[in-house]
Structure formats: C-alpha cells, structure tokens
Design a protein around this motif. Structure first.
Motif, PDB file in Angstrom:
ATOM      1  N   GLN A  39      19.463 -33.983  24.466  1.00  0.00           N
ATOM      2  CA  GLN A  39      19.370 -33.805  25.908  1.00  0.00           C
ATOM      3  C   GLN A  39      20.550 -32.999  26.443  1.00  0.00           C
ATOM      4  OE1 GLN A  39      18.872 -36.653  24.329  1.00  0.00           O
ATOM      5  NE2 GLN A  39      17.120 -37.767  25.180  1.00  0.00           N
ATOM      6  N   GLY A  40      21.744 -33.313  25.941  1.00  0.00           N
ATOM      7  CA  GLY A  40      22.921 -32.567  26.378  1.00  0.00           C
ATOM      8  C   GLY A  40      22.848 -31.109  25.963  1.00  0.00           C
ATOM      9  N   GLY A  41      22.313 -30.833  24.770  1.00  0.00           N
ATOM     10  CA  GLY A  41      22.182 -29.454  24.320  1.00  0.00           C
ATOM     11  C   GLY A  41      21.190 -28.674  25.165  1.00  0.00           C
ATOM     12  N   LEU A  42      20.056 -29.302  25.508  1.00  0.00           N
ATOM     13  CA  LEU A  42      19.091 -28.637  26.374  1.00  0.00           C
ATOM     14  C   LEU A  42      19.668 -28.398  27.765  1.00  0.00           C
ATOM     15  CD1 LEU A  42      15.779 -30.495  25.431  1.00  0.00           C
ATOM     16  CD2 LEU A  42      16.416 -28.144  24.895  1.00  0.00           C
ATOM     17  N   PHE A  43      20.443 -29.358  28.250  1.00  0.00           N
ATOM     18  CA  PHE A  43      21.073 -29.186  29.563  1.00  0.00           C
ATOM     19  C   PHE A  43      22.048 -28.019  29.532  1.00  0.00           C
ATOM     20  CE2 PHE A  43      22.053 -30.607  33.721  1.00  0.00           C
ATOM     21  CZ  PHE A  43      23.412 -30.451  33.904  1.00  0.00           C
ATOM     22  N   PHE A  85      13.876 -29.475  29.150  1.00  0.00           N
ATOM     23  CA  PHE A  85      14.841 -30.543  29.422  1.00  0.00           C
ATOM     24  C   PHE A  85      14.162 -31.711  30.151  1.00  0.00           C
ATOM     25  CE2 PHE A  85      18.736 -32.585  30.205  1.00  0.00           C
ATOM     26  CZ  PHE A  85      18.833 -32.908  31.550  1.00  0.00           C
ATOM     27  N   PHE A  86      13.319 -31.385  31.131  1.00  0.00           N
ATOM     28  CA  PHE A  86      12.625 -32.454  31.844  1.00  0.00           C
ATOM     29  C   PHE A  86      11.658 -33.193  30.934  1.00  0.00           C
ATOM     30  CE2 PHE A  86      14.182 -32.520  35.943  1.00  0.00           C
ATOM     31  CZ  PHE A  86      14.313 -31.257  36.496  1.00  0.00           C
ATOM     32  N   LEU A  87      10.984 -32.467  30.057  1.00  0.00           N
ATOM     33  CA  LEU A  87      10.068 -33.132  29.131  1.00  0.00           C
ATOM     34  C   LEU A  87      10.812 -34.080  28.206  1.00  0.00           C
ATOM     35  CD1 LEU A  87       7.630 -30.212  28.174  1.00  0.00           C
ATOM     36  CD2 LEU A  87       7.242 -32.107  29.750  1.00  0.00           C
ATOM     37  N   ARG A  88      12.016 -33.694  27.805  1.00  0.00           N
ATOM     38  CA  ARG A  88      12.804 -34.581  26.954  1.00  0.00           C
ATOM     39  C   ARG A  88      13.201 -35.852  27.704  1.00  0.00           C
ATOM     40  NH1 ARG A  88      12.351 -36.003  22.652  1.00  0.00           N
ATOM     41  NH2 ARG A  88      14.329 -37.069  22.901  1.00  0.00           N
ATOM     42  N   LEU A  89      13.544 -35.702  28.981  1.00  0.00           N
ATOM     43  CA  LEU A  89      13.907 -36.886  29.757  1.00  0.00           C
ATOM     44  C   LEU A  89      12.694 -37.776  30.031  1.00  0.00           C
ATOM     45  CD1 LEU A  89      16.422 -35.516  32.412  1.00  0.00           C
ATOM     46  CD2 LEU A  89      16.911 -36.646  30.259  1.00  0.00           C
ATOM     47  N   VAL A 158      10.161 -32.402  38.615  1.00  0.00           N
ATOM     48  CA  VAL A 158      11.239 -33.098  39.322  1.00  0.00           C
ATOM     49  C   VAL A 158      10.717 -34.388  39.953  1.00  0.00           C
ATOM     50  CG1 VAL A 158      12.787 -32.958  41.309  1.00  0.00           C
ATOM     51  CG2 VAL A 158      12.627 -31.040  39.740  1.00  0.00           C
ATOM     52  N   GLU A 159       9.537 -34.290  40.567  1.00  0.00           N
ATOM     53  CA  GLU A 159       8.950 -35.480  41.183  1.00  0.00           C
ATOM     54  C   GLU A 159       8.628 -36.549  40.139  1.00  0.00           C
ATOM     55  OE1 GLU A 159       5.539 -36.376  40.941  1.00  0.00           O
ATOM     56  OE2 GLU A 159       5.577 -37.999  42.418  1.00  0.00           O
ATOM     57  N   GLN A 160       8.110 -36.127  38.984  1.00  0.00           N
ATOM     58  CA  GLN A 160       7.798 -37.073  37.915  1.00  0.00           C
ATOM     59  C   GLN A 160       9.055 -37.760  37.400  1.00  0.00           C
ATOM     60  OE1 GLN A 160       4.548 -37.854  36.369  1.00  0.00           O
ATOM     61  NE2 GLN A 160       4.203 -37.144  38.458  1.00  0.00           N
ATOM     62  N   LEU A 161      10.121 -36.996  37.244  1.00  0.00           N
ATOM     63  CA  LEU A 161      11.373 -37.566  36.748  1.00  0.00           C
ATOM     64  C   LEU A 161      11.896 -38.623  37.703  1.00  0.00           C
ATOM     65  CD1 LEU A 161      13.714 -37.537  34.708  1.00  0.00           C
ATOM     66  CD2 LEU A 161      14.784 -35.748  36.091  1.00  0.00           C
ATOM     67  N   PHE A 162      11.891 -38.315  38.993  1.00  0.00           N
ATOM     68  CA  PHE A 162      12.421 -39.270  39.959  1.00  0.00           C
ATOM     69  C   PHE A 162      11.510 -40.483  40.099  1.00  0.00           C
ATOM     70  CE2 PHE A 162      15.355 -40.310  43.262  1.00  0.00           C
ATOM     71  CZ  PHE A 162      14.622 -41.041  44.199  1.00  0.00           C
ATOM     72  N   ARG A 163      10.193 -40.259  40.125  1.00  0.00           N
ATOM     73  CA  ARG A 163       9.254 -41.363  40.321  1.00  0.00           C
ATOM     74  C   ARG A 163       9.285 -42.353  39.166  1.00  0.00           C
ATOM     75  NH1 ARG A 163       4.378 -42.038  43.080  1.00  0.00           N
ATOM     76  NH2 ARG A 163       4.454 -39.891  43.830  1.00  0.00           N
ATOM     77  N   PRO A 227      26.353 -38.521  30.665  1.00  0.00           N
ATOM     78  CA  PRO A 227      26.956 -37.727  29.594  1.00  0.00           C
ATOM     79  C   PRO A 227      26.048 -37.518  28.392  1.00  0.00           C
ATOM     80  CG  PRO A 227      27.913 -39.926  29.672  1.00  0.00           C
ATOM     81  CD  PRO A 227      27.061 -39.802  30.889  1.00  0.00           C
ATOM     82  N   VAL A 228      25.103 -38.396  28.180  1.00  0.00           N
ATOM     83  CA  VAL A 228      24.237 -38.246  26.999  1.00  0.00           C
ATOM     84  C   VAL A 228      22.779 -38.002  27.373  1.00  0.00           C
ATOM     85  CG1 VAL A 228      25.719 -39.628  25.513  1.00  0.00           C
ATOM     86  CG2 VAL A 228      23.945 -40.756  26.857  1.00  0.00           C
ATOM     87  N   TRP A 229      22.428 -38.157  28.645  1.00  0.00           N
ATOM     88  CA  TRP A 229      21.053 -37.941  29.103  1.00  0.00           C
ATOM     89  C   TRP A 229      20.040 -38.727  28.267  1.00  0.00           C
ATOM     90  CZ3 TRP A 229      20.454 -35.897  33.695  1.00  0.00           C
ATOM     91  CH2 TRP A 229      21.435 -35.056  34.192  1.00  0.00           C
ATOM     92  N   SER A 230      20.206 -40.039  28.218  1.00  0.00           N
ATOM     93  CA  SER A 230      19.245 -40.884  27.505  1.00  0.00           C
ATOM     94  C   SER A 230      18.778 -41.964  28.470  1.00  0.00           C
ATOM     95  CB  SER A 230      19.889 -41.524  26.274  1.00  0.00           C
ATOM     96  OG  SER A 230      21.052 -42.241  26.654  1.00  0.00           O
ATOM     97  N   LEU A 231      17.877 -41.596  29.373  1.00  0.00           N
ATOM     98  CA  LEU A 231      17.387 -42.504  30.393  1.00  0.00           C
ATOM     99  C   LEU A 231      16.094 -43.176  29.933  1.00  0.00           C
ATOM    100  CD1 LEU A 231      17.872 -40.249  33.529  1.00  0.00           C
ATOM    101  CD2 LEU A 231      19.455 -41.885  32.551  1.00  0.00           C
TER     102      LEU A 231
END
Length: 696
Positions: A39-43, A85-89, A158-163, A227-231
């Motif tokens: 996730q950090g690499g994609l960011f 990046f969003f797909l990974r999250l 973006v909406e999917q990530l927040f929801r 820092p690691v983007w693992s939500l």
C-alpha cells in the motif's frame, strides 16, 4: 491549443510549478518513511506520478512545449495508480488475500479499469502519431468523455473507501478522501464543461494547478496517520450494486448525450425536435430499466458471478430474511411472510406453503402469486421422499437428470402448478412440518451448493417461526377456552347460590306456607333468583361477563339488602352502623358489589355454628369505606390464608364449592381501587375487611 498570452502562461506555470514542488516534497517524505508495504509503495508511486504530471504541465505553460499528449498520458497514469491504490485499500481482510494480490472480485474490476485506461491511452497515442486522425484537442471525440469517466470512477472509489471504512477508523482516511475527492470533483467539472462546449476552458485548466496544490496538505496528513495503509475494510454487495448501477446510468447518459449532439448537428431543420424526442425516449428507457425487476435480477446475478467469490453476502441475507419474517408492517400473516422472504432470497416471483395439520396431512397455508393449490396427503410420494431424504428438489434438475432423484415420482397435482422450480422441506425437531414451492426465478440462475445451504438454513429458521406462530395460536385458543371456563365457573358459582336460596324457600314453605309474611319474602327471593338466572343466561349467550356501568351508589342500602337475603339462614347476620353513614357513596357496579359482600357473609354463615354470631360493620378509614364482616366460627390458619384462600378453584367445601368466591371478591375490589384483608385464628373466628374507595 490556441496561442495563449504571457499572463495566462505565467499563471499556469506558477500554479502547476508550486503543485509539483509540493508533491515532490511529499515524495521525499514518503521515500524516507516507506517500510516496504505494498500500500505504501502504491501511494508513493501515485504521488510520484502526480508530481511528474504537474511538472510537465508547468513546463508546458512556461515554455509552450508541444507536451499535451504526454500530459494526458501522465494524467491517465496518475489516475490509474490512484485507482490501483484504492483497490488495494478496498481488498477485504476477511478473504485472506496476500500482500501482492487483489481479491478476485476487485481484480476483475481492476481489469475493467485497465482496459478503459488502455483504450484512452491508445486514443491519445493515435492522435499524437497522426494529428487530426481522431479529432483535435478542441474537437468532439472520445478522449474528453473518457477523462470525464475517469473522474467519475475516481469519485466513486473515494466514496466506496469512505463508506466501507469502519466509523472508528475514518479519522485515518477522511483527509485522503477529502483531498483526492475534491481533485476528482474538479476534474469532473473541467471535463464536463469540455464535453458540453467541445473545448477545454483555459482558465479552468490553469486553476487546476492551485486545486492540486491545496490537496497536497490533506494527502500528507492522511499519509502521516496511515504509515502502512492496512485498513480493515469491507465492500458490501449492496454498495457495489448501487455504485455500479450509478456508473452504468452515468455512462448511458454520456452515450445518449453524444448521440443527441450528433442528431442535432446532422439533423438539419428537424435536429432540435429530433434531439428532444431522442432525449425523452432515452430517459424513458432508463427509467424502465431501473424499475424492471427482471433487469435487476439479471444484474445481481452478473455481479455475483463476475465480481464476487461467493454468490451471497450472508450477513445481509440473514439480516434481511430475519427482518422480513419479523416485520408486521405489510399486514401479512407470518406464513405469507415466510413465502415472500424465501422467494425474495432467490428472486422468485411466487410460491405456495403447505403446513402440516392435526392428522398429519399438509394443507395450503399461504400462497403468493400462485393459484390456490390442493392439499397434500401424508402418504404422498413427494412427502415421503422429502421426509426421508430431506433434500431440496430442483424441478429443472429433475427433468434434465432424473437419476439424481432416485425414488422420486412427481405427482400429477404438482405438474398442474405453473412454473414450478424449487421444492423446499421445512423441518422442526426432525419433523417435516411444512413444504414450500417456489416458482421459476425472474432471471435464469443455476442452483449450487451455496443456494442449497442458504435455503436449508433459512428454511430451518422459517420452520421455527411457523412453529412459534402455531404455538401462539394454540395459546390464544387455550386462553379463550380458559376465559369461557372461568365464565362458566362464575355462572355455576352464582347458580349454586341461587339454588341454595330457592332450596331454603322450598324447605321452609312446608312450615310457613300459610304465613303471608313468609309468602311475601319468598316472592322477593324468587324474583331475585329469576333476575340472576336471566343475567347468567345472557352471559353464556355472549360468551363473556355482562357488567353494569360503574356509578355512584349508596353503600348502606346494599348492606341492608344483603342482610335481608341472608336473614333466612343461621346465624342471622347483624348490621352495626350509624345513621351518619346513610349517605356514604361509592363508585362501583351495584349488583357485583352486592354479590361480593353477600358471598363473604354466606361464607361466614357456613363457617359458624347456628348458635354463633356474625357482625357486619360499616365505618370510615381515611379515604376508604370499610365493610367489616366478623364471625366466631372455625377460623383459618396463616398458611391456609397465604397459600389457598385467594387461589381460584381451590375449595374446602368438596363438591358443593367452586373456590372462586373469595378470589372474585379480591379482584373486584382491586379493580375499583380497593382491597381486602383477612385476620383469622383457628377455633376463634375470622374478620374480613373490605376497603372500598369513597366517591368524591
């Protein structure tokens, strides 16, 4: 692009130059803090692509280099990396995906995005190699709608990530969603304007640099918080369904808008009219598609088949099924709700429910969109097969490969029902309590192990609901019988008292039959008995006690009337009261109050020898009027008073008693706001105190 003024070039150079520097600083911070996570690499890659894109735009604005094709290619790269990046999250942790792979459903969606970006890249490369081949920058071609579609997809992600982020974790990604969402929203505005007018507005183009600059601090804050983007995220099927439906509707409207443009452009005199007719027809078709149950069913099957590893979101299915069974808003019976809930689970338009009756046969309990069918006998071949096997029978599968259902013979009555599809057994405590038939679904679908497991589990819960409904109905019926039995007991109790009065009259008639005074009293007693028996008959006809309305009545005349009725028995009760209480009034039903007091006096006479005494006193105590009945009879001990005196249908009189008189006395007094107390000692006597609220 047309030649721009120096002022405009400087504005664009300044805007995108500062945006590039800000993103470059963020890249440096990310490189120093990256821990090697994907996730950090994609960011980092996404921010780097944004930096390169902004820098190229700044050079284009400053030196007027021919870099427009490169700028658009870098923008596609930037958007594609952010999408990845969003797909990974959005990859659900519950699916146990590895750190280098997306879940299968998101991977399929990623392929769709890759094809879209690749096609857009091909359009720009073709225009670069052969200018004018696919239309210039200010021409109307597919490139501008393509970039508009990328902006819409960015907003949707973006909406999917927040929801789908849990509420307690949204603090970590809200600034990321705000920053990137505002950037995609500005892109949407810019390219929507370009699609509408057929050109890119230079002022909106230059202002985009400042917009990008303002989003960098928000993205930096999000990076610091993650820092690691693992939500821990979850993508629900309902959200995917509605989001894809909105995207599809948006794409449809874009295509229709393009079609309307060309119709008006090439339509000549009829162009404007044809464009309006075309837009109306396109809107009408869209509404028909959105409200079509068959289209929705096919769309759900398509999403489940191509974007999800499992056909069902079991959490949502279970919650929806439970809510459908428990809901009484529709006004349907629980059996009808079972049919609808099971049918909706597999998009079936109708069904029939057979419920086991008292002799073991199965009668139609509910039907939905299916003509009423006949009952099923307990020895029917279908019932025997499902009771022994416990299988879910797929009629399509039975007709194609009947050898799977060895021993099953479809009865003639079942073949007469149109569009039969699934036969589901409902078991309760290993007993086949019901059969459910569902019709063919709105959209063709295959039944696999997931469908069978889900339907069997739902059938088990539905059987529990049906058993609960049956138990509730049986309890209601038992309560009705209980009420009738209690009414009968009260009537028999009153009848016993009437018979006792008439028996006393007939016994004394032999001795005092020639006495005019006795005959007058006897006629009063007979008239009173007739009145009570008429009231009892009316109660039996109506199936419930008949009560008079509570009114203000004088209490002393009621006591004198009771003394008169009970004066023929021994010992004769004595009324002790003063004249000052002659006008005291209470709010009650006169006949019931008289019957209650008379019953207590009668009990005192039965418990007291003929040479004993019974005193009835009337006096005031605070806001209550107290009727006290005291005797010197056999009395009762404390245990009897505590455990048996007020217990209904418990009597010490053998076959001559009903055991409900004292119970009715207490319930009646409590019903009008009063109460009763008892003090007694064996071989000494008993004192009943009846507390009755005084009428104001």
């Amino acid at each position: 692009m047309e030649q721009l003024s120096d002022w405009s070039i400087n504005i664009g150079a300044v805007a995108y130059g500062f945006a590039a520097l800000a993103n470059l600083g963020l890249v440096v911070l990310l490189v120093t803090s990256w821990r090697g996570r994907l996730q950090g690499g994609l960011f980092l890659a996404s921010v780097s692509a944004t930096t390169l894109w902004a820098a190229t735009l700044g050079l284009q604005s400053l030196y007027d280099y021919p870099l427009l094709p490169l700028i658009f290619l870098l923008k596609i790269l930037r958007d594609g990396l952010w999408f990845w990046f969003f797909l990974r999250l959005l990859a659900p942790v519950a699916e146990q995906v590895t750190s280098w792979h997306l879940s299968p459903r998101l991977r399929r969606f990623g392929w769709v995005l890759l094809i879209l970006c690749g096609g857009l890249v091909a359009l720009h490369v073709a225009e670069w190699l052969q200018p004018g081949g696919v239309g210039g920058l200010i021409g109307y071609d597919l490139r501008l709608p393509g970039h508009l579609l990328l902006a819409i997809i960015g907003l949707a992600l973006v909406e999917q990530l927040f929801r789908n982020t849990p509420a307690q974790q949204r603090w970590g990604i809200k600034y990321l969603c705000l920053g990137l969402g505002s950037g995609f929203a500005y892109d949407f505005y810019m390219y929507a304007d370009a699609v509408l007018f057929g050109r890119l507005d230079i002022y909106i183009w230059d202002a985009g640099g400042f917009v990008q600059l303002l989003t960098v601090p928000l993205i930096a804050i999000a990076a610091a918080r993650n820092p690691v983007w693992s939500l821990n995220l979850f993508v629900s099927r309902g959200v995917v369904f509605h989001s894809v439906a909105v995207l599809a509707a948006g794409a449809y409207l874009l295509v229709m808008a393009a079609g309307g443009y060309f119709i008006r452009y090439w339509g000549g005199e009829w162009g404007a009219v044809a464009q309006l007719i075309f837009f109306f027809g396109a809107g009408l078709v869209l509404l028909v598609l959105l409200f079509s149950g068959q289209i929705r069913s096919r769309f759900k099957v398509f999403l489940s088949k191509h974007f999800f590893s499992y056909k069902y979101d079991y959490r949502d299915e279970w919650l929806n099924f439970t809510a459908a069974l428990a809901s009484e808003v529709s006004g349907l019976d629980v059996r009808e709700r079972v049919v609808q809930a099971m049918a909706d689970m597999v998009d079936s338009p109708g069904g029939v429910l057979w419920l086991k009756d008292g002799v073991g046969n199965y009668s139609v309990a509910a039907n939905w969109n299916v003509p009423t069918s006949q009952g099923v006998m307990k020895d029917d071949a279908l019932v025997v097969f499902m009771r022994d096997k416990g299988w879910l029978v797929n009629m399509n599968e039975y007709y194609d490969t009947p050898e799977i259902y060895t021993g099953l013979t479809i009865p003639a009555w079942l073949e007469q029902i149109p569009k039969t599809w699934l036969l589901i057994p409902l078991f309760q405590d290993n007993c086949l309590c019901a059969l459910l038939l569902l019709q063919q679904p709105r959209a063709p679908r295959q039944i696999n192990w997931e469908d069978r497991d889900l339907l069997k589990t739902a059938a088990s819960q539905a059987a529990s609901y049906l058993a609960l409904a049956e138990a509730s109905a049986a309890l209601t019926e038992a309560r009705q019988f209980e009420a009738f039995n209690r009414l009968s007991a009260y009537v028999v109790h009153d009848l016993k008292n009437v018979v006792g009065q008439l028996s006393l009259v007939t016994a004394n008639a032999k001795r005092f039959g020639q006495n005019p005074a006795f005959m007058a009293d006897a006629m009063v007693t007979v008239d009173h008995a007739v009145s009570k028996m008429q009231k009892m008959l009316a109660q039996l006809r109506q199936g419930r006690p008949i009560h008079q309305s509570a009114t203000a009545v004088k209490l002393l005349p009621i006591l004198k009337e009771v003394m008169l009725h009970r004066g023929a028995a021994h010992p004769v009760p004595e009324l002790l009261t003063g004249d000052e209480l002659d006008g005291v009034m209470v709010i009650a039903e006169r006949d019931r109050l008289a019957a209650v007091i008379e019953h207590v006096v009668q009990n005192a006479q039965e418990a007291t020898p003929d040479d004993g005494w019974i005193k009835v006193c009337l006096y005031m105590m605070e806001q209550n009027i107290v009727v006290e009945i005291e005797d010197n009879g056999c009395g009762m001990d404390e245990k009897f008073i505590r455990e048996r005196l007020f217990k209904p249908f418990d009597t010490t009189k053998g076959n001559t008693g009903m055991g409900i008189g004292v119970y009715e006395c207490r319930e009646f007094l409590r019903g009008i706001g009063g109460d009763v107390s008892v003090v007694s000692r064996p071989e000494v006597g008993t004192r009943f105190q009846l507390y009755i609220p005084q009428a104001s």
